[in-house]
Design an enzyme around this catalytic site. Structure first.
Site, PDB file in Angstrom:
ATOM      1  N   ALA A  89       0.866  -1.295  -0.147  1.00 22.19           N
ATOM      2  CA  ALA A  89      -0.125   0.050   0.106  1.00 22.19           C
ATOM      3  C   ALA A  89       0.621   1.218  -0.025  1.00 22.19           C
ATOM      4  O   ALA A  89       0.267   2.382  -0.267  1.00 22.19           O
ATOM      5  CB  ALA A  89      -0.973  -0.100   1.133  1.00 22.19           C
ATOM      6  N   HIS A  92       0.939   4.043  -2.969  1.00 23.89           N
ATOM      7  CA  HIS A  92      -0.034   4.743  -3.376  1.00 23.89           C
ATOM      8  C   HIS A  92      -0.099   6.354  -2.647  1.00 23.89           C
ATOM      9  O   HIS A  92      -0.628   7.088  -3.004  1.00 23.89           O
ATOM     10  CB  HIS A  92      -1.418   4.340  -3.131  1.00 23.89           C
ATOM     11  CG  HIS A  92      -1.820   2.706  -3.475  1.00 23.89           C
ATOM     12  ND1 HIS A  92      -1.610   2.586  -4.888  1.00 23.89           N
ATOM     13  CD2 HIS A  92      -1.893   1.577  -3.132  1.00 23.89           C
ATOM     14  CE1 HIS A  92      -1.884   1.320  -5.249  1.00 23.89           C
ATOM     15  NE2 HIS A  92      -1.930   0.752  -3.964  1.00 23.89           N
ATOM     16  N   SER A 114      -1.492  -8.254  -8.061  1.00 27.30           N
ATOM     17  CA  SER A 114      -2.834  -7.635  -8.401  1.00 27.30           C
ATOM     18  C   SER A 114      -2.718  -6.658  -9.608  1.00 27.30           C
ATOM     19  O   SER A 114      -1.488  -6.237  -9.476  1.00 27.30           O
ATOM     20  CB  SER A 114      -4.036  -7.308  -7.190  1.00 27.30           C
ATOM     21  OG  SER A 114      -3.550  -6.084  -6.815  1.00 27.30           O
ATOM     22  N   ARG A 119      -8.773  -2.219  -9.545  1.00 26.90           N
ATOM     23  CA  ARG A 119      -9.598  -2.181  -8.246  1.00 26.90           C
ATOM     24  C   ARG A 119      -9.956  -0.787  -7.886  1.00 26.90           C
ATOM     25  O   ARG A 119     -10.293   0.022  -8.599  1.00 26.90           O
ATOM     26  CB  ARG A 119      -8.302  -2.628  -7.206  1.00 26.90           C
ATOM     27  CG  ARG A 119      -7.851  -4.238  -7.585  1.00 26.90           C
ATOM     28  CD  ARG A 119      -6.732  -4.721  -6.710  1.00 26.90           C
ATOM     29  NE  ARG A 119      -7.302  -5.081  -5.516  1.00 26.90           N
ATOM     30  CZ  ARG A 119      -6.559  -5.202  -4.532  1.00 26.90           C
ATOM     31  NH1 ARG A 119      -5.232  -5.218  -4.792  1.00 26.90           N
ATOM     32  NH2 ARG A 119      -6.893  -5.427  -3.232  1.00 26.90           N
TER      33      ARG A 119
HETATM   34  O1  CA2 Z   1      -1.175  -6.330  -5.899  1.00 31.00           O
HETATM   35  C1  CA2 Z   1      -0.201  -6.084  -5.074  1.00 31.00           C
HETATM   36  O2  CA2 Z   1       0.786  -6.652  -5.058  1.00 31.00           O
HETATM   37  C2  CA2 Z   1      -0.306  -5.055  -4.110  1.00 31.00           C
HETATM   38  O3  CA2 Z   1       0.836  -4.132  -3.923  1.00 31.00           O
HETATM   39  C3  CA2 Z   1      -0.651  -5.414  -2.603  1.00 31.00           C
HETATM   40  C4  CA2 Z   1      -0.926  -4.353  -1.646  1.00 31.00           C
HETATM   41  C5  CA2 Z   1      -1.852  -3.326  -2.092  1.00 31.00           C
HETATM   42  O4  CA2 Z   1      -2.074  -2.462  -1.211  1.00 31.00           O
HETATM   43  C6  CA2 Z   1      -1.760  -2.813  -3.340  1.00 31.00           C
HETATM   44  O5  CA2 Z   1      -2.677  -1.903  -3.773  1.00 31.00           O
HETATM   45  C7  CA2 Z   1      -1.437  -3.824  -4.615  1.00 31.00           C
HETATM   46  C8  CA2 Z   1      -1.784  -4.998  -0.429  1.00 31.00           C
HETATM   47  C9  CA2 Z   1      -0.844  -6.308   0.267  1.00 31.00           C
HETATM   48  C10 CA2 Z   1      -1.530  -7.165   1.332  1.00 31.00           C
HETATM   49  O6  CA2 Z   1      -1.552  -8.194   1.123  1.00 31.00           O
HETATM   50  C11 CA2 Z   1      -2.260  -9.151   1.887  1.00 31.00           C
HETATM   51  C12 CA2 Z   1      -1.895 -10.361   1.747  1.00 31.00           C
HETATM   52  C13 CA2 Z   1      -2.808 -11.110   2.422  1.00 31.00           C
HETATM   53  C14 CA2 Z   1      -3.348 -10.822   3.491  1.00 31.00           C
HETATM   54  C15 CA2 Z   1      -3.701  -9.554   3.848  1.00 31.00           C
HETATM   55  C16 CA2 Z   1      -3.143  -8.707   2.961  1.00 31.00           C
END
Ligand code: CA2
Length: 158
Positions: A89, A92, A114, A119
Site C-alpha cells: 500500500a 499509493h 494484482s 481495483r
Molecule cells: O497487488 C499487489 O501486489 C499490491 O501491492 C498488494 C498491496 C496493495 O495495497 C496494493 O494496492 C497492490 C496489499 C498487500 C496486502 O497483502 C495481503 C495479503 C494477505 C492478507 C492481507 C494482505
C-alpha cells in the site's frame, strides 16, 4: 580476456534487491482470490530461481515500516544493479520511497500481484511508477520472474 558475446564466468553476478512492503508477509493466509495462495517465501524462491537463470543474485527483504524500506533502498546505492519492489500500500502515497528510489542509480521494477488499476480508485495512483524503469502488475507471482527477465535485459543493453 573475454571475447565479445561470450559470458565471463569469473565476473561477479549483478545483485538484485527484492523488496516487499507492508502486509505482504501475510500472503497465502487471506484474500487468495486477490493475491493467490503462494506465500511470500514461495514468491522469493521463484524470483530467486528466475534471477539465477538470468545470471543474477538476489537479496530479499520484507518490512512493514516505511523508514526501513527507505534505509534498504539507500543501502543498495553502489552495491546493487537493480531493485525489484512490491511496495504494497506504500505504492499509493509513500513519497519517501519515491525519493529514495529516485536517488538509486540502477534499474527499478515495480511489481504488483494484482492489477491495482482494476481495483478501488485509491489504488490507481502510484507514486513509485514515475521513478521506476517499468511496472509489472496483474500477473500474480509470474510478475517477479518477468521482472528478473526485464532487469537482465536492461543490464545487458547498458
Ligand atoms: O497487488 C499487489 O501486489 C499490491 O501491492 C498488494 C498491496 C496493495 O495495497 C496494493 O494496492 C497492490 C496489499 C498487500 C496486502 O497483502 C495481503 C495479503 C494477505 C492478507 C492481507 C494482505
Amino acid at each position: 580476456m573475454t571475447e565479445p558475446g561470450t559470458a565471463d564466468h569469473d565476473a561477479p553476478r549483478p545483485l538484485v534487491l527484492l523488496l516487499h512492503g507492508p502486509n505482504l508477509n501475510l500472503l497465502g493466509t487471506r484474500e487468495p482470490e486477490v493475491y493467490g495462495t503462494a506465500t511470500l517465501d514461495d514468491h522469493v524462491a521463484s524470483a530467486t530461481a528466475a534471477a539465477d537463470r538470468h545470471g543474477l543474485d538476489v537479496e530479499a527483504h520484507q518490512t512493514n515500516h516505511e523508514g526501513e524500506l527507505v534505509e534498504l533502498i539507500h543501502g543498495a546505492r553502489g552495491r546493487c544493479a537493480a531493485i525489484v519492489i512490491n511496495p504494497g500500500a506504500f505504492t499509493h502515497y509513500a513519497w519517501s520511497i519515491h525519493d529514495a528510489l529516485a536517488a538509486f542509480d540502477g534499474v527499478v521494477v515495480e511489481v504488483h500481484l494484482s492489477n491495482p488499476n482494476a481495483r478501488e480508485p485509491w489504488r490507481h495512483t502510484s507514486v513509485i511508477a514515475p521513478v521506476a524503469t517499468g511496472t509489472i502488475a496483474g500477473f500474480g507471482g509470474l510478475g517477479y520472474a518477468l521482472a528478473m527477465q526485464a532487469v537482465a535485459a536492461r543490464l545487458t543493453a547498458r
